[in-house]
Design a protein around this motif. Structure first.
Motif, short mmCIF file in Angstrom:
data_model
loop_
_atom_site.label_atom_id
_atom_site.label_comp_id
_atom_site.label_asym_id
_atom_site.label_seq_id
_atom_site.Cartn_x
_atom_site.Cartn_y
_atom_site.Cartn_z
N ARG A 1 -40.12 40.79 -4.84
CA ARG A 1 -38.81 41.07 -4.23
C ARG A 1 -39.02 41.83 -2.91
O ARG A 1 -39.07 43.06 -2.90
N PRO A 2 -39.19 41.11 -1.80
CA PRO A 2 -39.44 41.79 -0.52
C PRO A 2 -38.33 42.76 -0.13
O PRO A 2 -38.59 43.73 0.58
N GLN A 3 -37.11 42.51 -0.61
CA GLN A 3 -36.00 43.39 -0.28
C GLN A 3 -36.15 44.78 -0.89
O GLN A 3 -35.47 45.73 -0.47
N ASP A 4 -37.02 44.91 -1.89
CA ASP A 4 -37.24 46.22 -2.50
C ASP A 4 -37.98 47.17 -1.58
O ASP A 4 -37.90 48.40 -1.75
N PHE A 5 -38.73 46.65 -0.62
CA PHE A 5 -39.53 47.48 0.26
C PHE A 5 -38.69 47.84 1.49
O PHE A 5 -38.74 47.20 2.53
N THR A 6 -37.91 48.89 1.35
CA THR A 6 -36.90 49.26 2.33
C THR A 6 -37.52 50.03 3.50
O THR A 6 -38.64 50.56 3.42
N ASP A 7 -36.75 50.12 4.59
CA ASP A 7 -37.18 50.92 5.74
C ASP A 7 -37.42 52.37 5.34
O ASP A 7 -38.40 52.99 5.76
N ALA A 8 -36.52 52.90 4.52
CA ALA A 8 -36.64 54.30 4.08
C ALA A 8 -37.90 54.50 3.24
O ALA A 8 -38.58 55.53 3.36
N MET A 9 -38.22 53.54 2.41
CA MET A 9 -39.44 53.63 1.59
C MET A 9 -40.68 53.61 2.46
O MET A 9 -41.58 54.45 2.29
N TYR A 10 -40.75 52.65 3.38
CA TYR A 10 -41.92 52.58 4.26
C TYR A 10 -42.09 53.89 5.03
O TYR A 10 -43.20 54.42 5.16
N ALA A 11 -41.00 54.40 5.58
CA ALA A 11 -41.08 55.61 6.39
C ALA A 11 -41.54 56.81 5.58
O ALA A 11 -42.41 57.58 6.00
N ALA A 12 -40.97 56.98 4.38
CA ALA A 12 -41.32 58.13 3.54
C ALA A 12 -42.76 58.02 3.05
O ALA A 12 -43.50 59.01 3.02
N SER A 13 -43.16 56.81 2.65
CA SER A 13 -44.52 56.61 2.18
C SER A 13 -45.53 56.84 3.30
O SER A 13 -46.60 57.42 3.08
N ALA A 14 -45.19 56.41 4.52
CA ALA A 14 -46.08 56.62 5.67
C ALA A 14 -46.25 58.09 5.97
O ALA A 14 -47.36 58.56 6.28
N ARG A 15 -45.16 58.86 5.89
CA ARG A 15 -45.27 60.31 6.09
C ARG A 15 -46.17 60.94 5.05
O ARG A 15 -47.03 61.79 5.35
N LEU A 16 -46.00 60.51 3.80
CA LEU A 16 -46.83 61.01 2.71
C LEU A 16 -48.30 60.63 2.92
O LEU A 16 -49.20 61.48 2.82
N ALA A 17 -48.55 59.36 3.21
CA ALA A 17 -49.93 58.91 3.39
C ALA A 17 -50.60 59.61 4.56
O ALA A 17 -51.78 59.98 4.49
N ALA A 18 -49.85 59.80 5.65
CA ALA A 18 -50.41 60.52 6.81
C ALA A 18 -50.75 61.95 6.44
O ALA A 18 -51.79 62.49 6.88
N ASP A 19 -49.91 62.58 5.65
CA ASP A 19 -50.17 63.94 5.18
C ASP A 19 -51.46 63.99 4.37
O ASP A 19 -52.32 64.86 4.57
N VAL A 20 -51.62 63.04 3.45
CA VAL A 20 -52.83 62.97 2.63
C VAL A 20 -54.06 62.72 3.51
O VAL A 20 -55.09 63.38 3.38
N CYS A 21 -53.96 61.75 4.42
CA CYS A 21 -55.09 61.42 5.30
C CYS A 21 -55.48 62.62 6.16
O CYS A 21 -56.68 62.89 6.35
#
Length: 211
Positions: A146-166
């Motif tokens: 379901r590509p629609q499940d991967f929302t803009d808000a999800m990508y943005a929040a996950s990217a902030r989290l991943a950048a923090d971890v990195c």
């Protein structure tokens, strides 16, 4: 911190007594050897967060293992997952001791981030012990088909989290170090699936790293 070349419990134990090995390894190893004794762990506070943008719900202790990363295991990978279910059902699963799996974080479709396992501990998320020991697991609410499940808000929040971890562990932002569950050796899962936009995701993580 001790030498980054000594990051595995096997090195600390190595068939010898923990204090014997610590003495050989060096003075800084002795300072953190005490917590390796049975029944002893490093001080921690319930609900303490590693990512400032997250909320806390504790996963069942049956679904993760006490550790002291990155002192005992080097953290150099992020594994991206998709829940194959709702956010609420995934939280419930990780709280269930019979589930025998968890991840450090779940990112909801609206961008909310829930932390369920401390990053210093080993979450059972990838199906590969070595990968579990060296990685942070990030789940994303939705279904792989379901590509629609991967929302803009999800990508943005996950990217902030991943950048923090990195940033905290010095993890390079590339596809060797940020990988999908399906790419873990021995994995029998297909997530995050063909609709996860890796180019977009890594681009967002890099943008967050330079912000």
């Amino acid at each position: 911190m001790g030498s980054k070349s000594r990051t595995r419990r096997a090195v600390l134990f190595g068939g010898l007594g923990v204090f014997t090995v610590a003495a050989v390894a060096g003075r800084d190893e002795i300072g953190r050897a005490w917590w390796l004794l049975p029944g002893v762990d490093k001080p921690r506070r319930e609900g303490e967060l590693d990512h400032a943008g997250a909320s806390w719900t504790a996963a069942s202790p049956a679904n993760w293992r006490l550790a002291d990363r990155p002192d005992d295991y080097r953290v150099d990978r992020i594994v991206v997952h998709v829940t194959q279910g709702s956010f609420a059902s995934s939280v419930d699963a990780f709280r269930n001791p019979w589930h025998r799996a968890s991840a450090h974080y779940i990112v909801r479709q609206d961008g909310h981030v829930e932390q369920m396992v401390r990053e210093l501990d080993v979450a059972f998320h990838s199906g590969n012990r070595s990968m579990n020991e060296r990685s942070v697991g990030i789940e994303h609410e939705g279904y792989v088909d379901r590509p629609q499940d991967f929302t803009d808000a999800m990508y943005a929040a996950s990217a902030r989290l991943a950048a923090d971890v990195c940033r905290r562990y010095g993890i390079p932002v590339d596809r060797k170090h940020i990988l999908g569950h399906a790419e873990v050796p021995g994995a029998d899962h297909t997530d995050p699936g063909p609709h996860w936009d890796w180019d977009r995701y890594l681009g967002l993580v890099r943008s967050q790293m330079s912000a």
